[in-house]
Design an enzyme around this catalytic site. Structure first.
Site, PDB file in Angstrom:
ATOM      1  N   HIS A  13       0.818  -1.220   0.000  1.00  0.00           N
ATOM      2  CA  HIS A  13       0.000   0.000   0.000  1.00  0.00           C
ATOM      3  C   HIS A  13       0.848   1.265   0.000  1.00  0.00           C
ATOM      4  O   HIS A  13       0.317   2.355  -0.233  1.00  0.00           O
ATOM      5  CB  HIS A  13      -0.939   0.036   1.215  1.00  0.00           C
ATOM      6  N   ASP A  57      -2.462 -10.477  -2.730  1.00  0.00           N
ATOM      7  CA  ASP A  57      -3.046 -10.097  -1.438  1.00  0.00           C
ATOM      8  C   ASP A  57      -4.529  -9.765  -1.647  1.00  0.00           C
ATOM      9  O   ASP A  57      -4.937  -9.341  -2.732  1.00  0.00           O
ATOM     10  CB  ASP A  57      -2.304  -8.870  -0.895  1.00  0.00           C
ATOM     11  N   HIS A  95      -6.114  -7.278  -0.650  1.00  0.00           N
ATOM     12  CA  HIS A  95      -6.298  -5.842  -0.871  1.00  0.00           C
ATOM     13  C   HIS A  95      -5.494  -5.368  -2.073  1.00  0.00           C
ATOM     14  O   HIS A  95      -4.369  -5.829  -2.284  1.00  0.00           O
ATOM     15  CB  HIS A  95      -5.869  -5.065   0.379  1.00  0.00           C
ATOM     16  N   ASP A  98      -4.420 -13.222   3.147  1.00  0.00           N
ATOM     17  CA  ASP A  98      -5.694 -12.753   3.699  1.00  0.00           C
ATOM     18  C   ASP A  98      -6.857 -13.105   2.773  1.00  0.00           C
ATOM     19  O   ASP A  98      -8.002 -12.709   3.038  1.00  0.00           O
ATOM     20  CB  ASP A  98      -5.661 -11.246   4.032  1.00  0.00           C
TER      21      ASP A  98
HETATM   22  C1  OKP Z   1      -3.096  -4.472   4.529  1.00  0.00           C
HETATM   23  B1  OKP Z   1      -2.689  -5.578   3.564  1.00  0.00           B
HETATM   24  C2  OKP Z   1      -8.346   1.945   8.071  1.00  0.00           C
HETATM   25  C3  OKP Z   1      -8.422   0.504   8.472  1.00  0.00           C
HETATM   26  C4  OKP Z   1      -8.462  -0.378   7.268  1.00  0.00           C
HETATM   27  C5  OKP Z   1      -6.545  -1.590   6.550  1.00  0.00           C
HETATM   28  C6  OKP Z   1      -6.308  -2.935   5.919  1.00  0.00           C
HETATM   29  C7  OKP Z   1      -4.917  -3.027   5.398  1.00  0.00           C
HETATM   30  C8  OKP Z   1      -4.574  -4.349   4.765  1.00  0.00           C
HETATM   31  N1  OKP Z   1      -8.817   2.813   9.051  1.00  0.00           N
HETATM   32  N2  OKP Z   1      -7.674  -1.563   7.393  1.00  0.00           N
HETATM   33  O1  OKP Z   1      -3.084  -5.378   2.234  1.00  0.00           O
HETATM   34  O2  OKP Z   1      -3.036  -6.895   3.966  1.00  0.00           O
HETATM   35 ZN    ZN Z   2      -4.183  -7.427   2.464  1.00  0.00          ZN
END
Ligand code: OKP
Ligand code: ZN
Length: 339
Positions: free
Chosen positions: A159, A195, A197, A284
């Site tokens: 990210h 991933d 996300h 995940d």
């Molecule tokens: C990270 B990776 C924001 C909370 C949202 C973020 C998830 C990040 C995932 N306030 N949570 O791609 O596994």
């Molecule tokens: Zn993720």
């Protein structure tokens, strides 16, 4: 397969994050690594420490001011009389200025962050640097003739953009690995992000480039984090047009649909003529993950590993997410051993 990991990851422990309206214990914990290390040990896969790359190595994909911010953020926080974790609460959205970086630490933090779920603590910089060094080392090994390597990175990286942090990520480990491969002679490098996300940071970093292909399969940003990137119509820009490919899938997607999509993504990598592959490996996508909604079972991770291996490319596998901590080891090592 060589395995690279730094125990300095433990210097980053955010404690709490803002999630669904509450301050909750961080999902991204040091314990995740402990479970992976245990599974690696059971699989008799020895772990090596990373090489020391200088912070200059980061500037090939990250902005200098951003790296400086990460390095000094917590010291500035303490100089402002605060202690403990840093979380931003104001961001330069539409209509606000983005051409000035506020001098104070709160404004500066909001300028560089894109969510309020990614705490910085005193050891975050050291941990993030060590994580980046693991990815760079894993890539260097491939340049020196290894066929595959695994960087057990924590904190994760996909990210993090050229000058932004968020989603538990500070430095983009996969992008650094891809750049290292480019710099050491691989003319075309593909990054495949599996991933749950979308890897918005990696996409942004390579968006205008035709020498690094970015392909991602992820929960649709219509409902899933990071919400503001990762749609199918994002395909690259300028020289990079056609060198980004997104496969957003509905929450609830199971292995059959996932497998068919992965086959298409792998086909894109092959057609691109990649000479080396970087995999952003998040597990995940597992059905038991507490913050994600795909339905992959334990038995599917070895199938995923075998499909990646069928490309027959020199490959760096970089750890990203996976928050069902007790199962993360088995799922990651399931991918690695099948590979
Ligand atoms: C990270 B990776 C924001 C909370 C949202 C973020 C998830 C990040 C995932 N306030 N949570 O791609 O596994
Ligand atoms: Zn993720």
């Amino acid at each position: 397969m060589r395995v690279i990991h730094s125990d300095r990851h433990a210097l980053h422990d955010g404690g709490f994050e803002l999630h669904r309206g509450e301050l909750v214990p961080c999902y991204e914990t040091p314990a995740r690594v402990a479970y992976i290390l245990r599974a690696l040990e059971r699989a008799a896969m020895p772990v090596e420490a990373p090489r020391e790359f200088s912070p200059e190595a980061l500037l090939r994909v990250h902005d200098a001011g951003f790296v400086e911010f990460l390095r000094n953020a917590h010291a500035q926080w303490r100089a402002a009389g605060r202690s403990g974790r840093m979380l931003p609460s104001g961001f330069p959205a539409r209509g606000l200025r983005r051409d000035r970086i506020p001098a104070g630490i709160n404004g500066m933090m909001g300028y560089y962050a894109f969510d309020a779920g990614t705490p910085i603590v005193e050891g975050t910089w050291q941990a993030a640097l060590s994580s980046a060094q693991s990815a760079l080392t894993a890539a260097a090994l491939i340049a020196e003739g290894e066929r595959s390597s695994y960087a057990l990175c924590r904190p994760p990286g996909h990210h993090a953009g050229g000058s932004t942090y968020g989603g538990y990520c500070f430095l983009n480990n996969a992008a650094l690995a891809a750049q290292e491969l480019r710099d050491r002679g691989f003319a075309r490098v593909a990054v495949l992000d599996v991933d749950y996300h979308h890897g918005n940071g990696t996409q942004e970093i390579f968006y205008a480039r035709d020498d690094v292909l970015f392909v991602s399969i992820h929960g649709t940003p219509d409902t899933e984090y990071p919400y503001f990137l990762g749609y199918a119509d994002e395909r690259g820009i300028d020289a990079g047009e056609g060198f980004t490919r997104n496969f957003p899938l509905a929450a609830g997607t199971g292995w059959e649909d996932y497998r068919a999509t992965l086959a298409q993504a792998l086909d894109d990598v092959a057609k691109f003529g990649a000479e080396a592959l970087v995999v952003s490996l998040g597990v995940d996508t597992f059905e038991g993950d507490p913050i994600s909604s795909f339905k992959l079972g334990k038995r599917h991770f070895p199938l995923l590993g075998a499909m990646l291996a069928a490309l027959r490319l020199p490959t760096v596998i970089v750890q990203e997410g996976g928050y069902a901590a007790e199962e993360i080891g088995e799922n990651v090592v399931g991918v690695l051993t099948a590979f």
